[in-house]
Scaffold this active site. Sequence first.
Site, short mmCIF file in Angstrom:
data_model
loop_
_atom_site.label_atom_id
_atom_site.label_comp_id
_atom_site.label_asym_id
_atom_site.label_seq_id
_atom_site.Cartn_x
_atom_site.Cartn_y
_atom_site.Cartn_z
N LYS A 207 0.80 -1.38 0.07
CA LYS A 207 -0.03 -0.06 0.04
C LYS A 207 1.11 1.24 -0.03
O LYS A 207 1.59 1.51 1.03
CB LYS A 207 -1.00 0.24 1.16
N LYS B 85 -7.75 -2.85 3.05
CA LYS B 85 -6.43 -2.18 3.29
C LYS B 85 -6.22 -2.52 4.74
O LYS B 85 -6.88 -2.34 5.67
CB LYS B 85 -6.63 -0.73 3.20
N PHE C 135 -1.29 -0.50 -10.67
CA PHE C 135 -1.78 -1.73 -10.15
C PHE C 135 -3.26 -2.01 -10.76
O PHE C 135 -3.58 -3.10 -10.36
CB PHE C 135 -2.16 -1.57 -8.42
N ARG D 25 -2.47 9.15 -5.74
CA ARG D 25 -3.38 8.42 -6.91
C ARG D 25 -3.52 9.03 -8.11
O ARG D 25 -3.75 10.42 -8.05
CB ARG D 25 -4.38 8.15 -6.41
N ARG E 221 -6.98 11.76 -8.03
CA ARG E 221 -7.73 11.02 -7.10
C ARG E 221 -9.16 11.64 -7.13
O ARG E 221 -10.43 11.17 -7.62
CB ARG E 221 -7.35 10.71 -5.66
#
Length: 517
Positions: free
Chosen positions: A213, A379, A302, A218, A233
Amino acid sequence: MLFAELTSTSRRIGATRARLEKTALLAGLLRRLEPDEIDPTVAFLSGQLRQGRIGLGPAAAREAVRGTTAAAEPSLSIAEVDATFTRLAAVSGAGSAAERQRLLGALLSRATEDEREILARLVLGELRQGALEGLMAEALASASEVPAAEVRRALMLSGDLTAVARAALAEGRAGLARFHLTMFRPLQPMLAQPASSVEDALGRLGEAAFEYKLDGARVQVHRADDEVRVFTRGLHEVTAAVPELVEVVKNLPARELILDGEVLALRPDGTPHPFQTTMRRFGRKLDVEAVRAELPLTPFFFDLIRLDGSDLFDAPARERIAALGALAPGLGVPRLVTGDAEAAEAFFDEALARGHEGVMAKDEASSYEAGSRGFSWLKVKPAHTLDLVVLAVEWGNGRRTGFLSNIHLGARDAGTGAFLMIGKTFKGMTDAMLEWQTKRFQDLAVATDGYTVQLRPEQVVEVAFNDVQASPRYASGMALRLARVKRYRDDKAAAEADTVETVRAILEGRTPKSRAG
């Protein structure tokens, strides 16, 4: 429709924990809306103003409340409220602050007591009554009599709740069918639910794909032929700020793609800089090349959402990741597929040792659910705890009406003995805790504006949180991320509370992270 109907619905939503009841309340209101009331109502129920920032800070808003009295009977319409916020947002130039306060005061003077509370919280960005996007999607499906899956798909593809609401309520399934994946129109990112530990994640998913993580920025990257655009994001375009990312994606062997990932600023030893350091790259519009040389970004991808004309979000994660690995070898996130708890724990420890936040655990069979915070992605992060002092507390709303709820947290300055604020929270409080602290904090009260109660700095509280970020909002220059109350520490005096220096050490990565859970 009168704003009082929206107010009543909002209060009832906030007062119940039952999801089905929340959905029914929302759907009932949505069915009665006129077409021009849909956009503002959906924004208000989501705790937002569709005009965005209107230039009124907390002090000015509260002064407007104090300077007016409530109306005895409701008369405001939703359209009138929305129009006032539009005028507020348009005010500029000399005397604009006074004019905004006058406009808000005029609106509040026509509002009943219940309406004034909702309006003030909307202006302050503090209206939290549980009408989140997932709940709104279910309510829209019920109100428009279309399948909930079609509403969620439209939301995933558009990222625009009000546009989807307008289409669903006005046109039904035909309106929703217009939403489709479009290059250079970013999707809302898929999100994760927290798991308390690696063992918890395995218990929920069985065998899972574990990934580092990363605590970076992002990014969603779209490419069509030689055009590459990068979005944050929050779906804001930042292409000009990240030329190295554009160069990497242009060199991939594809004609068209959409990638999901993060970029990090790395130290010479390969460990990541703090999140706030990475984010320095996104605030720069000038001298991009100079700051790139000083603070280069490294991309990690990812997920792969589109490749050469094919939408992949419905494909199982294992297929998407296999395609990503073939497309961009060496650019993926470190990954381990396992159902073995010991192996997963070792991977988690490895991620922490390399300076990352923890791990993600992902269901290999899951689709990409844009904008969803489902249980396919979990997470796992270590939790920090601090003993802090409560400096002030705010009166609650919804089911917390009548209780002192949102607490202001302070860390001790070892040099001066003063307490500097580092955040607020109302998370983690049980009903019994709310009752106890309401009595306790009224005993400690030294001043109030009717909403926030200032306290003698005596009560110590143990707070868990995920991380610390730099913040100019508080005197400490820092803010806790995702803080939640664990317990009150009557066994500790305020002089024993944790210090500002301890918090700063966590911000700068100078303290070891504790175990998850």
